[in-house]
Design a protein around this motif. Sequence first.
Motif, short mmCIF file in Angstrom:
data_model
loop_
_atom_site.label_atom_id
_atom_site.label_comp_id
_atom_site.label_asym_id
_atom_site.label_seq_id
_atom_site.Cartn_x
_atom_site.Cartn_y
_atom_site.Cartn_z
N LEU A 231 -23.59 43.96 13.71
CA LEU A 231 -23.24 42.97 12.71
C LEU A 231 -23.99 43.30 11.42
O LEU A 231 -25.21 43.44 11.45
N ASN A 232 -23.27 43.48 10.35
CA ASN A 232 -23.95 43.63 9.06
C ASN A 232 -23.12 42.93 7.99
O ASN A 232 -22.08 42.33 8.30
N GLU A 233 -23.57 43.02 6.75
CA GLU A 233 -22.93 42.23 5.70
C GLU A 233 -21.47 42.58 5.47
O GLU A 233 -20.63 41.71 5.24
N LEU B 235 -19.54 41.30 8.32
CA LEU B 235 -19.47 39.85 8.15
C LEU B 235 -18.32 39.47 7.22
O LEU B 235 -17.56 38.54 7.49
#
Lengths: 322, 322
Positions: B69-71, B74
């Motif tokens: 999960l990263n920006e 996201l």
Amino acid sequence: MSTLDQIAKLSGFSKATVSRVLNGSRHVSPDTRKKILAIMKEQDYVPNRNAISLSKGRTQQIGMITMNLNELILHFMNGFVESAGRHGFQTIIYTTGGDSQKELQALEDLKRKRVDGLLILTSVSSPGLIASYRKYGPIVSWQRMDHPDIPSVAMNQFEGYALALEHLLTRGYTRIANAFGRPSSINTQSRREAYEQAMAAYSLPVDEQWYYSSIYSIADGERVLRSLMEQQNRPEAILCANDLVAAGIVSEARRQGLGVPENLAIVGFDDTELAKTMGITTVRNPVAGQAENAFRLLAPALLGKALALQPLAFSLAIRETT
Amino acid sequence: MSTLDQIAKLSGFSKATVSRVLNGSRHVSPDTRKKILAIMKEQDYVPNRNAISLSKGRTQQIGMITMNLNELILHFMNGFVESAGRHGFQTIIYTTGGDSQKELQALEDLKRKRVDGLLILTSVSSPGLIASYRKYGPIVSWQRMDHPDIPSVAMNQFEGYALALEHLLTRGYTRIANAFGRPSSINTQSRREAYEQAMAAYSLPVDEQWYYSSIYSIADGERVLRSLMEQQNRPEAILCANDLVAAGIVSEARRQGLGVPENLAIVGFDDTELAKTMGITTVRNPVAGQAENAFRLLAPALLGKALALQPLAFSLAIRETT
């Protein structure tokens, strides 16, 4: 990839025996075990976790319920996914958009053993409804629940906010504004209390004109700064609901030529990457520690043993904006 | 909350009849329907979606598989959750940490009808294995798959990178460094190609000394800037794998007193909030559009009708760092 059937066929043993080897049962002779493991290795066999979990009555999956996805939630999720992963659990995230029907579906998944436990980040369902599913498996929450059967890893933001206020007050700032988030939230109430107590302790007036609310994003922060610029009676410092808001205020101040911190001191909340990068003074929120504790609260039910909770506290990261 | 049983008992009709009303079946008289609906309303009855989905052979849930999960992920997730939600589908996210066994579990969930379709953001499983599950339901991917049975919404980063290069070259920068991500990724290969073609078009030499790789984060960007400071033969501009890296370079340059863009021009990639806030020139990556298209690719199987794909293109956001 080979299947259990193929391994059984190739080894000449029954599926039940192959399955016992997989599950580490003692009811297999060492010789049989050795032969079956050799064939599994030769066939590059990947055990199907569903088959294993069915036999154990476990899915090794934990459901996480969240209304939405944002950077802070991402941070918490990453911490939890990692903690759970270390103990062999996969995290499945139910996005609900605040729809109680979708939350119910996740709760029903606990009942139907699709997940072994639930972690509630944010939800709209009543604590009573959620607690009624406790009989099917462990449930913990990040959000404050105020229900005896749902342990929560929420921290009282009063403490963190008080630290930030103390920092500003001891540096001589007295005209301090607040950019709050959701007006009705427990967090906003705690922050207001911290503010009112701190102002009283320094015999300073509380000016409600300096309560901004429903301020969440970078764009909201930029808007707040522009509105401050038009005021005659301007605050010397502003405390923000999160680092995004602080970043918006800092960058808009830079664009408008307002000196930070000479003309306006700015404090964020959470200590995200953004605050570090932009050099923003902020309150360190131990989110990863809360996520780890959330897993530890589930541990007795999931692992059959208790894990001690980590002690957590807010602290201050003092940088260039104060 | 009332159950179906209670509604049946209170109304005097059979569970089957109550169920027919819930499912909008025509085989119920208007009078019966009216009575049952009135009791449901009176009892504040919330239909159990699982019961409905069982009867329809549908879960109204789409599984999303991601290694981490990263920006950026996201951002994609938020776009997809919203698109799917508009059509009545809930998104369930399987976090795998790059464990093929956990990916398999998600694929098996499609087979066992726990989800109606799958979206693969990032995975380690072979496209062949993934494609073998296509018979159980629709599968699309964000990551490039290069498999005829798995449609992908991946965009060729060559185009976006070429835009950024053209921008720098027309502004007269000739000594241009690259901070690439994963060396073996298709994206890095596409970017290298774009770089080598652009340099050739301007009759400029390609200096491999200016290929940094495995640069992903803000901290990596800060490290790159410090290493540049020690070089005698310094580039005039640097293109980054993403906005985080660019933000790290910008903030470290500020700390070291290196003028941006006078001494070093910096271009990011993706156009995240961070790039906007910090005034970083970057390539706009239409991630929300890709997410919307991912849902549209699933639509024929999920909704029984095709939805036209949105045309998407990279563009440039020119700000203060070039």
